[in-house]
Enzyme design. Structure first.
Site, PDB file in Angstrom:
ATOM      1  N   GLU A   1       0.882  -1.109   0.200  1.00 45.18           N
ATOM      2  CA  GLU A   1      -0.197  -0.096  -0.022  1.00 45.18           C
ATOM      3  C   GLU A   1       0.828   1.344   0.034  1.00 45.18           C
ATOM      4  O   GLU A   1       0.771   2.103   0.969  1.00 45.18           O
ATOM      5  CB  GLU A   1      -0.935   0.061   1.339  1.00 45.18           C
ATOM      6  CG  GLU A   1      -1.844  -1.247   1.067  1.00 45.18           C
ATOM      7  CD  GLU A   1      -2.792  -1.188   2.288  1.00 45.18           C
ATOM      8  OE1 GLU A   1      -2.639  -0.691   3.409  1.00 45.18           O
ATOM      9  OE2 GLU A   1      -4.122  -1.691   1.960  1.00 45.18           O
TER      10      GLU A   1
ATOM     11  N   HIS B   1     -18.606  -9.346   5.145  1.00 45.18           N
ATOM     12  CA  HIS B   1     -17.302  -8.797   5.175  1.00 45.18           C
ATOM     13  C   HIS B   1     -16.743  -9.588   6.275  1.00 45.18           C
ATOM     14  O   HIS B   1     -17.289  -9.795   7.573  1.00 45.18           O
ATOM     15  CB  HIS B   1     -17.350  -7.409   5.675  1.00 45.18           C
ATOM     16  CG  HIS B   1     -16.192  -6.696   5.826  1.00 45.18           C
ATOM     17  ND1 HIS B   1     -15.657  -5.997   6.954  1.00 45.18           N
ATOM     18  CD2 HIS B   1     -14.686  -6.814   5.192  1.00 45.18           C
ATOM     19  CE1 HIS B   1     -14.245  -5.677   6.978  1.00 45.18           C
ATOM     20  NE2 HIS B   1     -13.858  -6.075   5.998  1.00 45.18           N
ATOM     21  N   HIS B   2     -15.440 -10.187   6.243  1.00 42.36           N
ATOM     22  CA  HIS B   2     -14.576 -10.840   7.281  1.00 42.36           C
ATOM     23  C   HIS B   2     -13.173 -10.071   7.425  1.00 42.36           C
ATOM     24  O   HIS B   2     -12.353 -10.300   6.613  1.00 42.36           O
ATOM     25  CB  HIS B   2     -14.255 -12.267   6.700  1.00 42.36           C
ATOM     26  CG  HIS B   2     -15.515 -13.074   6.976  1.00 42.36           C
ATOM     27  ND1 HIS B   2     -15.735 -14.490   6.312  1.00 42.36           N
ATOM     28  CD2 HIS B   2     -16.925 -12.905   7.467  1.00 42.36           C
ATOM     29  CE1 HIS B   2     -16.821 -14.749   6.422  1.00 42.36           C
ATOM     30  NE2 HIS B   2     -17.593 -13.759   7.276  1.00 42.36           N
ATOM     31  N   GLU B   3     -13.421  -9.045   8.293  1.00 45.78           N
ATOM     32  CA  GLU B   3     -11.865  -8.734   8.737  1.00 45.78           C
ATOM     33  C   GLU B   3     -11.412  -9.429   9.771  1.00 45.78           C
ATOM     34  O   GLU B   3     -11.828  -9.874  10.595  1.00 45.78           O
ATOM     35  CB  GLU B   3     -11.950  -7.377   9.402  1.00 45.78           C
ATOM     36  CG  GLU B   3     -10.737  -6.775   9.776  1.00 45.78           C
ATOM     37  CD  GLU B   3      -9.562  -6.864   8.881  1.00 45.78           C
ATOM     38  OE1 GLU B   3      -8.542  -7.393   9.080  1.00 45.78           O
ATOM     39  OE2 GLU B   3      -9.893  -6.033   7.890  1.00 45.78           O
TER      40      GLU B   3
ATOM     41  N   HIS C   1      -8.648  -8.490   0.952  1.00 50.14           N
ATOM     42  CA  HIS C   1      -7.870  -7.106   0.938  1.00 50.14           C
ATOM     43  C   HIS C   1      -6.556  -7.514   1.719  1.00 50.14           C
ATOM     44  O   HIS C   1      -6.729  -8.276   2.685  1.00 50.14           O
ATOM     45  CB  HIS C   1      -8.954  -6.093   1.633  1.00 50.14           C
ATOM     46  CG  HIS C   1      -9.419  -5.645   0.601  1.00 50.14           C
ATOM     47  ND1 HIS C   1      -9.747  -4.083   0.436  1.00 50.14           N
ATOM     48  CD2 HIS C   1     -10.341  -5.953  -0.472  1.00 50.14           C
ATOM     49  CE1 HIS C   1     -10.550  -3.732  -0.505  1.00 50.14           C
ATOM     50  NE2 HIS C   1     -11.050  -4.980  -1.091  1.00 50.14           N
ATOM     51  N   GLU C   2      -5.481  -6.476   1.766  1.00 52.84           N
ATOM     52  CA  GLU C   2      -4.254  -6.772   2.581  1.00 52.84           C
ATOM     53  C   GLU C   2      -3.645  -7.996   2.276  1.00 52.84           C
ATOM     54  O   GLU C   2      -3.015  -8.447   3.037  1.00 52.84           O
ATOM     55  CB  GLU C   2      -4.682  -6.466   4.169  1.00 52.84           C
ATOM     56  CG  GLU C   2      -4.801  -4.968   4.410  1.00 52.84           C
ATOM     57  CD  GLU C   2      -6.215  -4.873   4.486  1.00 52.84           C
ATOM     58  OE1 GLU C   2      -6.781  -3.739   4.168  1.00 52.84           O
ATOM     59  OE2 GLU C   2      -7.175  -5.790   4.539  1.00 52.84           O
TER      60      GLU C   2
ATOM     61  N   GLU D   1      -7.200  -6.509  -3.365  1.00 58.16           N
ATOM     62  CA  GLU D   1      -6.808  -5.013  -2.864  1.00 58.16           C
ATOM     63  C   GLU D   1      -5.266  -4.939  -3.315  1.00 58.16           C
ATOM     64  O   GLU D   1      -4.879  -4.797  -4.337  1.00 58.16           O
ATOM     65  CB  GLU D   1      -7.180  -4.402  -1.529  1.00 58.16           C
ATOM     66  CG  GLU D   1      -6.742  -2.970  -1.305  1.00 58.16           C
ATOM     67  CD  GLU D   1      -6.768  -2.621   0.000  1.00 58.16           C
ATOM     68  OE1 GLU D   1      -7.177  -1.785   0.082  1.00 58.16           O
ATOM     69  OE2 GLU D   1      -6.345  -3.483   0.972  1.00 58.16           O
TER      70      GLU D   1
ATOM     71  N   GLU E   1      -9.115   4.562  -0.704  1.00 59.41           N
ATOM     72  CA  GLU E   1      -9.372   4.619   0.543  1.00 59.41           C
ATOM     73  C   GLU E   1      -8.515   5.669   1.067  1.00 59.41           C
ATOM     74  O   GLU E   1      -8.525   6.195   2.111  1.00 59.41           O
ATOM     75  CB  GLU E   1      -9.526   3.526   1.505  1.00 59.41           C
ATOM     76  CG  GLU E   1      -8.420   2.603   1.647  1.00 59.41           C
ATOM     77  CD  GLU E   1      -8.419   1.291   2.105  1.00 59.41           C
ATOM     78  OE1 GLU E   1      -7.595   0.894   3.127  1.00 59.41           O
ATOM     79  OE2 GLU E   1      -9.424   0.697   1.535  1.00 59.41           O
TER      80      GLU E   1
END
Length: 699
Positions: free
Chosen positions: A167, A405-407, A475-476, A494, A500
């Site tokens: 990022e 969504h699963h963070e 993501h990440e 991502e 963002e």
């Protein structure tokens, strides 16, 4: 005597390199007199890669890093065509000449290694293959001695080689000037001259070279160390948590990912390359009809602009198993509440968007960040103000799906324990897709986002979601390497600095989106979250967003739906921002996410991109043109349109006086009749763009 003979034969063979060729691209393989293998790549007469070392070093000191002897080789040719489940084109030609080199250690054990090179018209892919053999079963890769020795001090588009994050904004320098010492690290302090792949290079003599990898499975990600004096690049694999420097634990038969070199004499050809996809395996899924490219809105951006929160309460120091979540007092600005989610569902239904993402729906957000906790989320328990069954029925009644969504907070061991139950929960409540997140330091502690352990987790997650007929957006994660061909339910990642960052940092400079297609997107689609209409963010929360803005014009945000390819595209702004500009939002409603054809009409990394795509199964074309901080005039030939047919072009352009910094929301919409002989004139403001739809006239 036998060893001397073998060495003599290898030396003789090294004087006559083995070769493979496809059109202008040619490859040479040789063994040096000391038995070390090397390769070189040419584009016509121009050197792309000077003779460069190859080899694998093992933890036991008996790796394939020389000396080696040549057992034999063969050259084969493949020319076939395949159809992706979804993608930028309807069909892809896979045409290459393959050189397979069989090598052996001259020691008594005689351990064997194959080097496989595939030469395409647009570059080269190669990998190490360790065949099944009595003398080698288990082995640990300590280092990979792959080098890319470049012939000159090329211009490079690079980010630091951080083991835990991609990022970053891109730096544009000569190779000799690569140095990340002054760049603020996101996760791990990177070595100053280590860069991430994909690495984009441009030579002074007109070549465009992209270095990356394909089919990253059961192996750590490849990064590159830059020698500023020789312009040589050497491989750097992400280490594991053991502290021994070990990179990969393998068992024969096994192979590494493909190392890829895309080369062309023009920038658009690099973006059009399908070399990385061709080096991945065909789909492992027999039934893919349930996989649906789509557009979505979501409870997401309002948290980034400080209008709402992910957490339900402001209490901290909570434990997942011991907390009475129903007894917590709401903070009054929790975004994922039932009434607010219904508002997004209504908007999606009214504008033909397929899904609504909801972040912050599940318990645990009060105490998730920066604590390196093992158990943060269970992925099945909603907050008191999120009515799962009620929202399921409401969405179904509107013809809209909810996106899970699963963070994980990077507590990956916790997530893996809970994945089966979480995916069953999704099936029971008719969720078709999940967005996973990996913010923070990895658990198991000491592992890296881009190391072998996590690479295997991402692939396992793709497989497990496929087993549950679920689509996934990560993501990440590690940056992609074309595995969406093998696992077409893996719609996007991502793995780069997304939109963002404009909400809570210095933002993304105007050139950022003109570099990403040449770097991050070479390996696969990105969930960049375009479509921000309220460019100046002060309006959402003046106290916390003072001076912050998206570094593009509104028209450029529309163009990104075409130039930044993804089968999963978010209309990322809030419904109330779109309701002020429904005439511009029409382009987001219309633009496709799955394509029959893609053509790169003009491109230069760091400067501009103009792309046009034909919608899947329709005679509709969509064009996106973007620029960096400089204003540009574009003359676009419409010879891609069907001859003899009239089209209505709807042009969404920067308005008079528009610029990304002073007047970003000025836009204009005009319509005109065009055909395949028309030359369209587009004026792009500084940091701006244009988006155009072409539909048959009268329809």
């Amino acid at each position: 005597m036998l060893l001397l003979t073998a060495s003599y034969q290898a030396a003789a063979q090294a004087r006559a390199p083995l070769t493979a060729r496809q059109d202008k691209v040619s490859l040479q393989f040789a063994l040096a007199p000391d038995g070390r293998p090397s390769y070189a790549v040419f584009y016509g007469p121009k050197p792309v890669i000077l003779p460069s070392r190859l080899g694998l070093a093992f933890a036991d000191g008996k790796g394939f890093d020389g000396p080696l002897v040549l057992l034999g080789s063969e050259v084969t040719e493949v020319d076939d065509t395949w159809q992706p489940v979804w993608g930028e084109v309807r069909s892809i030609r896979n045409h290459y000449q393959q050189l397979t080199v069989h090598l052996r250690q001259p020691a008594a054990t005689g351990r064997r290694l194959d080097l496989v090179f595939r030469v395409f018209a647009d570059g080269v892919g190669f990998r190490y293959e360790v065949p099944a053999q009595p003398s080698l079963a288990y082995f640990t890769v300590q280092d990979e001695h792959t080098e890319f020795n470049l012939p000159a001090n090329h211009k490079a588009f690079w980010i630091p080689g951080d083991y835990d994050s991609n990022e970053y904004t891109y730096s544009t320098t000569r190779l000799s000037e690569v140095n990340s010492a002054g760049i603020e690290a996101i996760q791990l302090k990177s070595a100053p001259r280590r860069v991430q792949t994909p690495l984009m290079l441009r030579s002074d003599d007109g070549l465009y070279v992209n270095l990356h990898e394909a089919a990253l499975v059961n192996y750590p990600a490849l990064m590159l160390n830059v020698d500023p004096k020789t312009f040589g690049l050497s491989s750097q694999l992400v280490p594991d948590a053991s502290g021994t420097g070990a990179k990969a634990y393998l068992q024969a038969p096994e192979h590494t990912p493909w190392r890829t070199i895309v080369v062309a004499d023009n920038a658009p050809a690099v973006l059009a390359s399908k070399l990385i996809l061709n080096l991945n395996e065909p789909p492992k899924l027999t039934d893919t009809g349930w996989i649906q490219p789509q557009k979505f809105v979501g409870v997401w951006w309002e948290m980034h602009v400080n209008k709402a929160s992910w957490n339900y309460a402001d209490t901290t120091n909570l434990k997942l198993a011991d907390t009475n979540w129903n007894a917590l007092k709401s903070n009054g600005h929790h975004g994922a509440n039932t009434a607010n989610v219904k508002r997004y569902i209504d908007f999606a239904a009214a504008h033909g968007l397929q899904s609504v993402l909801v972040e912050g729906w599940n318990v645990g957000w009060e105490d998730w960040a920066n604590n390196w906790k093992e158990e943060v989320f269970d992925f099945v328990t909603p907050y008191p103000d999120f009515a799962v069954a009620e929202l399921q029925q409401y969405a179904q009644g509107k013809g809209v799906q909810l996106m899970m969504h699963h963070e994980t907070s990077s507590s990956v061991t916790n997530y893996e324990r809970r994945q089966p139950a979480a995916y069953r929960f999704m099936q029971e409540h008719h969720y078709a897709a999940v967005k996973t997140g990996y913010v923070g330091r990895i658990i198991p502690r000491g592992e890296h986002h881009d190391g072998q352990w996590m690479v295997n987790h991402y692939v396992r997650t793709a497989r497990l979601t496929a087993d549950h007929r679920l689509m996934v957006d990560m993501h990440e994660s590690v940056r992609p390497t074309g595995l969406h061909r093998t696992y077409p339910n893996w719609l996007a990642n991502e793995a780069a600095r997304g939109n963002e960052f404009n909400a809570w940092s210095s933002g993304n400079p105007p050139e950022h989106e003109t570099i990403l297609p040449f770097t991050r997107l070479m390996g696969g689609p990105m969930d960049y979250t375009p479509g921000i209409f309220q460019i100046k963010l002060d309006d959402w929360n003046p106290a916390r967003n003072k001076g912050r803005q998206v570094h593009t014009t509104l028209a450029k945000q529309l163009a990104l739906y075409v130039t930044m390819y993804s089968p999963l595209q978010m209309a990322a702004d809030l419904p109330e921002a779109y309701e002020q500009h429904l005439d511009a939002f029409r382009f987001i409603e219309d633009v496709a996410v799955d394509w029959d054809d893609t053509r790169i009409l003009a491109a230069e990394p760091g400067d501009y991109i103009t792309t046009v795509r034909k919608a899947k199964g329709k005679d509709e074309w969509y064009l996106g043109a973007i620029t960096d901080e400089n204003a540009r005039a574009q003359s676009v030939k419409l010879d891609f349109l069907t001859p003899g047919r009239q089209y209505e072009a709807t042009i969404y352009a920067d308005g008079k006086g528009a610029s990304w910094d002073q007047n970003p929301m000025a836009y204009q919409i005009r319509r005109q009749q065009v055909d395949h002989k028309t030359v369209l004139k587009l004026l792009l403001a500084p940091g701006g763009g244009a988006a155009v739809s072409f539909k048959p006239a009268g329809k």
